[in-house]
Design an enzyme around this catalytic site. Sequence first.
Site, PDB file in Angstrom:
ATOM      1  N   SER A 193      12.169 -77.924  85.561  1.00  0.00           N
ATOM      2  CA  SER A 193      11.658 -77.447  84.278  1.00  0.00           C
ATOM      3  C   SER A 193      11.292 -75.974  84.256  1.00  0.00           C
ATOM      4  O   SER A 193      11.194 -75.385  83.184  1.00  0.00           O
ATOM      5  CB  SER A 193      10.454 -78.286  83.865  1.00  0.00           C
ATOM      6  OG  SER A 193       9.462 -78.246  84.871  1.00  0.00           O
ATOM      7  N   LYS A 210       9.770 -85.385  75.142  1.00  0.00           N
ATOM      8  CA  LYS A 210      10.504 -84.115  75.091  1.00  0.00           C
ATOM      9  C   LYS A 210      11.586 -84.201  74.019  1.00  0.00           C
ATOM     10  O   LYS A 210      11.270 -84.135  72.837  1.00  0.00           O
ATOM     11  CB  LYS A 210      11.004 -83.761  76.480  1.00  0.00           C
ATOM     12  CG  LYS A 210       9.820 -83.411  77.372  1.00  0.00           C
ATOM     13  CD  LYS A 210      10.161 -82.993  78.763  1.00  0.00           C
ATOM     14  CE  LYS A 210       8.910 -82.447  79.435  1.00  0.00           C
ATOM     15  NZ  LYS A 210       8.620 -83.069  80.723  1.00  0.00           N
ATOM     16  N   HIS A 264      13.828 -83.630  81.616  1.00  0.00           N
ATOM     17  CA  HIS A 264      14.468 -82.517  80.899  1.00  0.00           C
ATOM     18  C   HIS A 264      15.985 -82.683  80.772  1.00  0.00           C
ATOM     19  O   HIS A 264      16.669 -81.773  80.313  1.00  0.00           O
ATOM     20  CB  HIS A 264      14.155 -81.186  81.587  1.00  0.00           C
ATOM     21  CG  HIS A 264      12.781 -80.676  81.291  1.00  0.00           C
ATOM     22  ND1 HIS A 264      12.466 -79.991  80.148  1.00  0.00           N
ATOM     23  CD2 HIS A 264      11.626 -80.778  82.000  1.00  0.00           C
ATOM     24  CE1 HIS A 264      11.178 -79.664  80.167  1.00  0.00           C
ATOM     25  NE2 HIS A 264      10.646 -80.136  81.275  1.00  0.00           N
TER      26      HIS A 264
HETATM   27  C1  LIG Z   1       7.384 -83.231  81.387  1.00  0.00           C
HETATM   28  C2  LIG Z   1       7.699 -83.958  82.618  1.00  0.00           C
HETATM   29  C3  LIG Z   1       7.032 -85.137  82.933  1.00  0.00           C
HETATM   30  C4  LIG Z   1       5.906 -85.657  82.087  1.00  0.00           C
HETATM   31  O1  LIG Z   1       6.347 -86.265  80.943  1.00  0.00           O
HETATM   32  P1  LIG Z   1       5.261 -86.729  79.853  1.00  0.00           P
HETATM   33  O2  LIG Z   1       5.945 -87.811  79.116  1.00  0.00           O
HETATM   34  O3  LIG Z   1       4.926 -85.544  79.032  1.00  0.00           O
HETATM   35  O4  LIG Z   1       4.092 -87.220  80.625  1.00  0.00           O
HETATM   36  C5  LIG Z   1       7.407 -85.825  84.065  1.00  0.00           C
HETATM   37  N1  LIG Z   1       8.380 -85.353  84.866  1.00  0.00           N
HETATM   38  C6  LIG Z   1       9.034 -84.210  84.600  1.00  0.00           C
HETATM   39  C7  LIG Z   1      10.094 -83.757  85.523  1.00  0.00           C
HETATM   40  C8  LIG Z   1       8.706 -83.471  83.482  1.00  0.00           C
HETATM   41  O5  LIG Z   1       9.341 -82.333  83.227  1.00  0.00           O
END
Ligand SMILES: *Cc1c(COP(=O)(O)O)cnc(C)c1O
Length: 390
Positions: free
Chosen positions: A178, A238, A206
Amino acid sequence: MAKLDFMAEELKRLRDVGLYNSIRTIASPQGAWLKIEGKDVLNLCSNNYLGLADHPRLIEAAKEILDEYGVGPGAVRSIAGTMIIHRELEKLLAEFKQVEDTLGLQSGFVANQAVIPAIGADAIFTDELNHASIIDGVRLTKAQRYIYKHNDVEDLAAKLEEGAQHERKLIITDGVFSMDGDIAPLDEIAKIAQEYNAILMVDDAHGEGVLGDHGRGIADYFKLHNGEVDIEIGTLSKAMGVVGGYVAGTRLLKEYLEQKARPFLFSSAVTVPDVAASIAAVRILMADDSLVKKLWDNAKYFQKAMRDLGFDTGKTQTPITPIMIGDAKKSSEFSKKLFQEDIFAMSIGYPTVPKGAARIRVMLSAAHSKEDLDFALSKFEKVGKELSLI
Ligand SMILES: *Cc1c(COP(=O)(O)O)cnc(C)c1O
């Protein structure tokens, strides 16, 4: 000294080194433009990749279901029973991800806390740049840890060789990283996992809505649909524009986690409207890939123009666009000046990224129009010149 004085000291330290994070308050829905502190700013921060967070179909679905099923799930699913709609989302996600089944959890973060300890691995092999939720998930285990160099399959193989005596081995990687936007070589990692008989787990937070056919994610991007990947972690917060997380894999995996995963057993599910909106989001993606295509068109257009201006966009392979600055203070100043020019783009520094690798992270979205991107480019050029970065 008062008991909590250490907090004030730490906050002062963070301010001094440019790592203090000021959280903006938004007075509008998520979208290309946000209302912040009374003015309209172009949003280059959110993970709302496809612009679904305020999509009319999601809003409608959330409103309608409230009349039928109310709001809350009552208690944890294993005790109070689970609502039909939560099961419907799990089935739909399984179809979308082309796996046997999925298990819904409260968030992507929680999904990692649920799965990693439940596997009970003797040894865990984890990429050095994996997401905090993976790091914390690993911390909840007693497994021997092997941290391999970022996206380095040779180092992974060497670590597996070193730990070959362990019975139950688990490899964990982010799909898309990310902070840099680069993609894990999941096809090569899958081969090594096979060779060493290690369980392979990928966090596709992502990748969903971004990679693969109709945004099905990293497994689809590498065409790994024949059991090469044992466990996928997904998020609905996301690209899907809502909130929630899930684990995707076999029916056996789901059944096992329903008995073993502590966040499933001891924490309630997401609310009814969350689930209805998520179902609407997945349906949109399955029916139509035009938003995914627009996202990529926007990303390619913006990234090329930024490089032409002389900015360093790191090693991104996805719509995540780091603008490498280096010094945390300079990066934070860049972000502040951009905000004065009506651009909302956050500076990211240590410990989220390594020391001396501070950056502005631009998140492109299908919600952006070409005019939005041109507006952003003109402001990046102006502020970049003011700060002698280009
Ligand atoms: C954003 C993210 C998460 C967390 O996701 P949420 O649903 O916001 O808790 C977990 N793993 C990765 C790799 C992320 O980028």
